[in-house]
Every structure is written in C-alpha cells, then in structure tokens.
Design a protein around this motif. Structure first.
Motif, PDB file in Angstrom:
ATOM      1  N   ALA A 110      34.958  77.371 115.804  1.00 22.61           N
ATOM      2  CA  ALA A 110      34.124  76.906 114.690  1.00 22.61           C
ATOM      3  C   ALA A 110      34.903  76.948 113.381  1.00 22.61           C
ATOM      4  O   ALA A 110      34.757  76.054 112.531  1.00 22.61           O
ATOM      5  N   ALA A 111      35.735  77.960 113.219  1.00 25.91           N
ATOM      6  CA  ALA A 111      36.546  78.064 112.009  1.00 25.91           C
ATOM      7  C   ALA A 111      37.504  76.887 111.890  1.00 25.91           C
ATOM      8  O   ALA A 111      37.631  76.268 110.829  1.00 25.91           O
ATOM      9  N   GLN A 112      38.179  76.573 113.003  1.00 27.25           N
ATOM     10  CA  GLN A 112      39.111  75.454 112.970  1.00 27.25           C
ATOM     11  C   GLN A 112      38.369  74.144 112.724  1.00 27.25           C
ATOM     12  O   GLN A 112      38.838  73.286 111.980  1.00 27.25           O
ATOM     13  N   ALA A 113      37.204  73.981 113.348  1.00 29.33           N
ATOM     14  CA  ALA A 113      36.419  72.766 113.159  1.00 29.33           C
ATOM     15  C   ALA A 113      35.944  72.647 111.716  1.00 29.33           C
ATOM     16  O   ALA A 113      35.996  71.564 111.115  1.00 29.33           O
ATOM     17  N   ALA A 114      35.480  73.745 111.146  1.00 28.99           N
ATOM     18  CA  ALA A 114      35.037  73.735 109.753  1.00 28.99           C
ATOM     19  C   ALA A 114      36.195  73.402 108.823  1.00 28.99           C
ATOM     20  O   ALA A 114      36.042  72.618 107.863  1.00 28.99           O
ATOM     21  N   TYR A 115      37.357  73.981 109.081  1.00 30.15           N
ATOM     22  CA  TYR A 115      38.528  73.678 108.260  1.00 30.15           C
ATOM     23  C   TYR A 115      38.884  72.194 108.331  1.00 30.15           C
ATOM     24  O   TYR A 115      39.204  71.564 107.318  1.00 30.15           O
ATOM     25  N   ASN A 116      38.808  71.621 109.529  1.00 30.48           N
ATOM     26  CA  ASN A 116      39.111  70.196 109.691  1.00 30.48           C
ATOM     27  C   ASN A 116      38.078  69.306 109.015  1.00 30.48           C
ATOM     28  O   ASN A 116      38.319  68.109 108.832  1.00 30.48           O
ATOM     29  N   GLN A 117      36.936  69.883 108.650  1.00 36.04           N
ATOM     30  CA  GLN A 117      35.917  69.153 107.901  1.00 36.04           C
ATOM     31  C   GLN A 117      35.939  69.541 106.422  1.00 36.04           C
ATOM     32  O   GLN A 117      34.987  69.285 105.682  1.00 36.04           O
ATOM     33  N   ASP A 118      37.035  70.179 106.007  1.00 36.32           N
ATOM     34  CA  ASP A 118      37.232  70.568 104.602  1.00 36.32           C
ATOM     35  C   ASP A 118      36.187  71.563 104.109  1.00 36.32           C
ATOM     36  O   ASP A 118      35.836  71.572 102.927  1.00 36.32           O
ATOM     37  N   ASP A 119      35.679  72.382 104.992  1.00 31.51           N
ATOM     38  CA  ASP A 119      34.705  73.406 104.616  1.00 31.51           C
ATOM     39  C   ASP A 119      35.381  74.770 104.741  1.00 31.51           C
ATOM     40  O   ASP A 119      35.186  75.499 105.711  1.00 31.51           O
ATOM     41  N   ASN A 120      36.162  75.118 103.730  1.00 27.02           N
ATOM     42  CA  ASN A 120      36.909  76.372 103.773  1.00 27.02           C
ATOM     43  C   ASN A 120      35.998  77.594 103.783  1.00 27.02           C
ATOM     44  O   ASN A 120      36.296  78.598 104.434  1.00 27.02           O
ATOM     45  N   ALA A 121      34.895  77.515 103.044  1.00 28.03           N
ATOM     46  CA  ALA A 121      33.991  78.670 102.982  1.00 28.03           C
ATOM     47  C   ALA A 121      33.455  79.007 104.365  1.00 28.03           C
ATOM     48  O   ALA A 121      33.436  80.183 104.778  1.00 28.03           O
ATOM     49  N   ALA A 122      33.011  77.976 105.100  1.00 24.29           N
ATOM     50  CA  ALA A 122      32.503  78.222 106.453  1.00 24.29           C
ATOM     51  C   ALA A 122      33.626  78.696 107.369  1.00 24.29           C
ATOM     52  O   ALA A 122      33.432  79.600 108.194  1.00 24.29           O
ATOM     53  N   ALA A 123      34.811  78.099 107.227  1.00 21.95           N
ATOM     54  CA  ALA A 123      35.940  78.504 108.062  1.00 21.95           C
ATOM     55  C   ALA A 123      36.242  79.991 107.884  1.00 21.95           C
ATOM     56  O   ALA A 123      36.472  80.716 108.859  1.00 21.95           O
ATOM     57  N   LYS A 124      36.214  80.457 106.643  1.00 24.56           N
ATOM     58  CA  LYS A 124      36.492  81.872 106.390  1.00 24.56           C
ATOM     59  C   LYS A 124      35.413  82.766 106.995  1.00 24.56           C
ATOM     60  O   LYS A 124      35.717  83.820 107.564  1.00 24.56           O
ATOM     61  N   ASP A 125      34.169  82.339 106.896  1.00 19.83           N
ATOM     62  CA  ASP A 125      33.081  83.132 107.492  1.00 19.83           C
ATOM     63  C   ASP A 125      33.240  83.244 109.006  1.00 19.83           C
ATOM     64  O   ASP A 125      33.063  84.330 109.584  1.00 19.83           O
ATOM     65  N   TYR A 126      33.589  82.134 109.650  1.00 19.65           N
ATOM     66  CA  TYR A 126      33.761  82.157 111.109  1.00 19.65           C
ATOM     67  C   TYR A 126      34.962  83.018 111.511  1.00 19.65           C
ATOM     68  O   TYR A 126      34.926  83.727 112.519  1.00 19.65           O
ATOM     69  N   LEU A 127      36.017  82.957 110.716  1.00 16.32           N
ATOM     70  CA  LEU A 127      37.192  83.780 111.023  1.00 16.32           C
ATOM     71  C   LEU A 127      36.869  85.262 110.907  1.00 16.32           C
ATOM     72  O   LEU A 127      37.322  86.079 111.725  1.00 16.32           O
ATOM     73  N   ARG A 128      36.071  85.624 109.923  1.00 18.59           N
ATOM     74  CA  ARG A 128      35.652  87.023 109.796  1.00 18.59           C
ATOM     75  C   ARG A 128      34.858  87.454 111.024  1.00 18.59           C
ATOM     76  O   ARG A 128      35.020  88.578 111.529  1.00 18.59           O
ATOM     77  N   GLN A 129      33.998  86.566 111.518  1.00 14.71           N
ATOM     78  CA  GLN A 129      33.220  86.884 112.713  1.00 14.71           C
ATOM     79  C   GLN A 129      34.129  87.058 113.929  1.00 14.71           C
ATOM     80  O   GLN A 129      33.945  87.973 114.736  1.00 14.71           O
ATOM     81  N   ALA A 130      35.126  86.152 114.048  1.00 16.16           N
ATOM     82  CA  ALA A 130      36.055  86.257 115.182  1.00 16.16           C
ATOM     83  C   ALA A 130      36.755  87.607 115.179  1.00 16.16           C
ATOM     84  O   ALA A 130      36.953  88.232 116.236  1.00 16.16           O
ATOM     85  N   LEU A 131      37.124  88.078 113.999  1.00 14.64           N
ATOM     86  CA  LEU A 131      37.801  89.370 113.886  1.00 14.64           C
ATOM     87  C   LEU A 131      36.843  90.524 114.156  1.00 14.64           C
ATOM     88  O   LEU A 131      37.209  91.518 114.788  1.00 14.64           O
ATOM     89  N   GLU A 132      35.621  90.401 113.673  1.00 15.87           N
ATOM     90  CA  GLU A 132      34.640  91.476 113.862  1.00 15.87           C
ATOM     91  C   GLU A 132      34.245  91.637 115.329  1.00 15.87           C
ATOM     92  O   GLU A 132      34.113  92.767 115.822  1.00 15.87           O
ATOM     93  N   PHE A 133      34.064  90.514 116.031  1.00 13.59           N
ATOM     94  CA  PHE A 133      33.727  90.614 117.451  1.00 13.59           C
ATOM     95  C   PHE A 133      34.887  91.217 118.236  1.00 13.59           C
ATOM     96  O   PHE A 133      34.674  91.944 119.211  1.00 13.59           O
ATOM     97  N   GLY A 134      36.124  90.902 117.839  1.00 14.43           N
ATOM     98  CA  GLY A 134      37.298  91.560 118.411  1.00 14.43           C
ATOM     99  C   GLY A 134      37.582  91.261 119.864  1.00 14.43           C
ATOM    100  O   GLY A 134      38.224  92.072 120.539  1.00 14.43           O
ATOM    101  N   GLY A 135      37.135  90.103 120.367  1.00 13.40           N
ATOM    102  CA  GLY A 135      37.313  89.824 121.779  1.00 13.40           C
ATOM    103  C   GLY A 135      38.548  89.025 122.129  1.00 13.40           C
ATOM    104  O   GLY A 135      38.858  88.841 123.312  1.00 13.40           O
TER     105      GLY A 135
END
Length: 395
Positions: A110-135
């Motif tokens: 989702a982060a990569q998809a959001a970034y490709n849609q020029d939505d940096n704010a959403a991309a950063k939020d998704y990246l934080r989630q990816a790190l928090e889940f830690g999987g």
C-alpha cells in the motif's frame, strides 16, 4: 556567495528504497526497481542485504486464512493497479484472520502504491504500519524503514527523517556509501555542517567511484564550516576531472570567491566566457559580482554587464543598472554613470537610488535635474528624507 542547503547546484534525488518492487507470491519479497526483469527478482530477493543487522528476522509466513486475499493483492499490485492495491491492502489490514506477515506486506505494498499515486502522507503512514507489525524479513523491513526516512526528508520533515535514518543505520550497521550520503545531506539541510562532514567523507572514501554530487555536497559542507582549503582542494579535483563540465567550473569559482580568492574565481569564469559557455543570467551575475569585489576592475564589470545586456542574457533590472552605474562612476565615466542611475532609479523599490542620482547630478552642477531626482526620492521613500530636502532647498 555562500552555498546554502536549498541551492540547486547539488541535487541528491531521493532514491526510494522499494523502487518498483514486484512480489512473486504471498511468501516472497523483493526490492528490485526494474520491472522489465521480473524473472531475476526472486533470486535477488533472497540476497541478505543486511547481514550485520541486529534484528532477528521473523519466520512467520502468509497465513492460510488470509493467503488468498494476500495473493490477490500481490497480483493487483504487480499489474500496476495502484488504486485497487490500496483498497485491497486496507481490507487485509482490517482482516482479523490476517497475521503480522500478511499485514506487514499489505502495508508495504500500500505504501508503494500510495507513493506511485503521489500521496506521500499515506505512503508514510503505511510504512509505519509495516514496521509496527514487524512481519517482514530484514530485507523488506529495513527497506521500508529507509523509504520512510527518505520520504520524511524529501517532505522537509528533517528531524523525524534523520531519527528514522539513524535507527536504520544503527540496526542494520550499514556502511553503504549511498546510505551515508543520505545522512550527510540531511545534516547539511539541518545546517549541522560539522556533523555532516563525517558521513560524507566516509561515503566518498569508501566508494571507488564517488558520484560528483557527493563530492559537491562535501565541498559545500567544508565551505560552510570555513574549511576553505579542503573545499578548494575538492573543487579543484572535481573541476580537473570534468574540465568541460560548466557546473564543476562555476562551483570552483564559487569556492574561490568564498575563500576571498577573487582573482582565481574571475580567471575560471573568464575562461568559460571566452569559450562561450556563460549562457544564463546567474553566470553573468557571478562574473560581474566577482569583478565588483576586486579593486580596480570596474572596466571588467562594465564589459561583462554590457555584453550580458547585449546578448539578452542579463535582465535590464535595478540590480544590473545600479552595478553598471557604480562601475562607471568609480571609473570616472560620470555621464554614463548618471545615465544608468536614471535607468535604475525607477526600477528601485524605494527612493535611495534617486537620492544617489540627485547627489551626483548636484556634483555635476545639473541643479534642476538634481532637485527633480530628490523630489522623486522623497516620493518613493528614503531612510534620510532630510538629505533629499537639503538638495531641494539648496540655492
């Protein structure tokens, strides 16, 4: 002329860590940015990018209950359907049956998809989630962390971005030149110039072919900390390596000027001028300002400005006419000085240029014109209106 953190002469593009990531199946991760070679991605995905990492990589893989949804998400993402990728990722993130791997990978995609849609704010939020889940495995986890740091820095979130980057460097123990340069640039933008020198120098020393913009950044950092000898040495090395590169040469001239070696700065710029390589306003201004900071070079200032105006490169604005007027005046060409002050004065934001014109006209016994210029100075506003009134009231 000083290098500043926002100047365009150094352009270190954000090389986002995930690139055009393609995921082959629900239990594989990849970071390759070249979508045209998907067949090679699985092999590259298995490379341990962070063999010294302090994090113990999780072993959990896609869950049986959410596996089909995750595979569908991956397939949609690999088709570059980014809007649908975000939609499916959100569904998976809300799926109670999904485990930490499912959700981490969904957030990463989702982060990569959001970034490709020029939505940096959403991309950063998704990246934080990816790190928090830690999987994710260490490759995916730390590439997500690096991408988050880069996005924060590119959005001028300098302190948070540097904190994320420091965490990435600490946990991965990375000494990759590319990573160190990112830290050096962040510190430079924060105007922590002394701190920026270490990682930049380490990156350049560790790279067999350091990029020119890395060297330029270190050169600028040396200049900002007053280490002129080091800045000059780097600038000369870069200019010698790229004798036909105008940017390398103008940067060398700037560093010379920074060190108050105006004669050397002028020589570099004059060589470009003689070769017909001065082609924009900034370069002509750099040359005539260099001459203006040298004793007895008024005629050179006049020559450069008139050439720039004749070629249509220099704008006929207040700054240009004022520099020309002053150079004519100090080379005792008073009529030409007056002519250019008369051109500059109406273009000024205040009346100071009119007041200078009035003083010179008075000295030349052109009394009526001097009084008129003094009145115009008052109309536009001056710091010392009494000086203008004295000229108006003189007999």
């Amino acid at each position: 002329m000083k290098f500043r953190s926002k100047q365009a002469f150094l352009s270190l593009a954000v090389a986002l860590a995930l690139g055009g990531m393609v995921v082959a199946d629900a239990s594989a991760q990849s970071r390759d940015s070249n979508r045209s070679s998907k067949g090679k991605k699985a092999d590259k995905a298995q490379e341990a990018l962070y063999p010294e990492a302090t994090r113990e990589a999780p072993t959990v893989k896609a869950s049986a209950k959410a596996g089909k949804k995750l595979q569908k998400l991956i397939d949609v993402y690999n088709k570059d359907d980014f809007a649908q990728t975000v939609t499916l990722a959100q569904e998976l993130l809300a799926e109670p049956a999904a485990n930490e791997y499912d959700k981490s990978l969904a957030a990463q995609l989702a982060a990569q998809a959001a970034y490709n849609q020029d939505d940096n704010a959403a991309a950063k939020d998704y990246l934080r989630q990816a790190l928090e889940f830690g999987g994710l495995d260490n490759n995916g986890h730390y590439q997500s962390m690096l991408m988050l740091a880069q996005l924060q820095l590119s959005d001028d979130e300098l302190e948070p971005g540097l904190a994320t980057l420091d965490r990435y460097l600490s946990e991965t123990r990375s000494t990759r030149p590319e990573d160190l340069v990112i830290k050096g640039q962040a510190l430079y933008q924060l105007e922590r110039f002394k701190d920026a020198i270490g990682p930049l120098k380490q990156a350049i020393d560790a790279s067999p072919e350091p990029k020119d913009n890395w060297v330029q950044l270190l050169m600028a950092t040396y200049a900002e900390t007053g280490q002129n000898a080091e800045a000059i040495a780097l600038a000369e090395k870069l200019a010698a390596k790229n004798p036909t590169d105008k940017k390398a040469q103008t940067n060398l001239a700037t560093v010379y000027a920074q060190a108050d070696q105006m004669d050397k700065a002028a020589a570099v710029l004059e060589k470009l001028r003689a070769a017909g390589q001065l082609s924009d306003e900034r370069e002509y201004r750099q040359l005539y300002i260099t001459y203006a900071n040298m004793d007895g070079r008024e005629k050179d200032v006049i020559s450069v400005i008139n050439e720039g105006l004749q070629k249509g490169i220099l704008k006929p604005d207040h700054q240009t006419y004022l520099a020309l007027a002053q150079s004519y005046y100090y080379s005792e060409q008073i009529p030409q000085a007056i002519e250019n002050w008369q051109k500059a004065a109406p273009l000024s934001k205040d009346g100071e240029t009119y007041l200078n014109l009035a003083r010179v006209l008075w000295q030349e016994d052109r009394i009526a014109e001097a009084k008129q210029a003094a009145k115009q100075a008052l109309d536009k506003g001056v710091k010392k209106p009494d000086d203008a009134r004295k000229i108006i009231n003189l007999k």
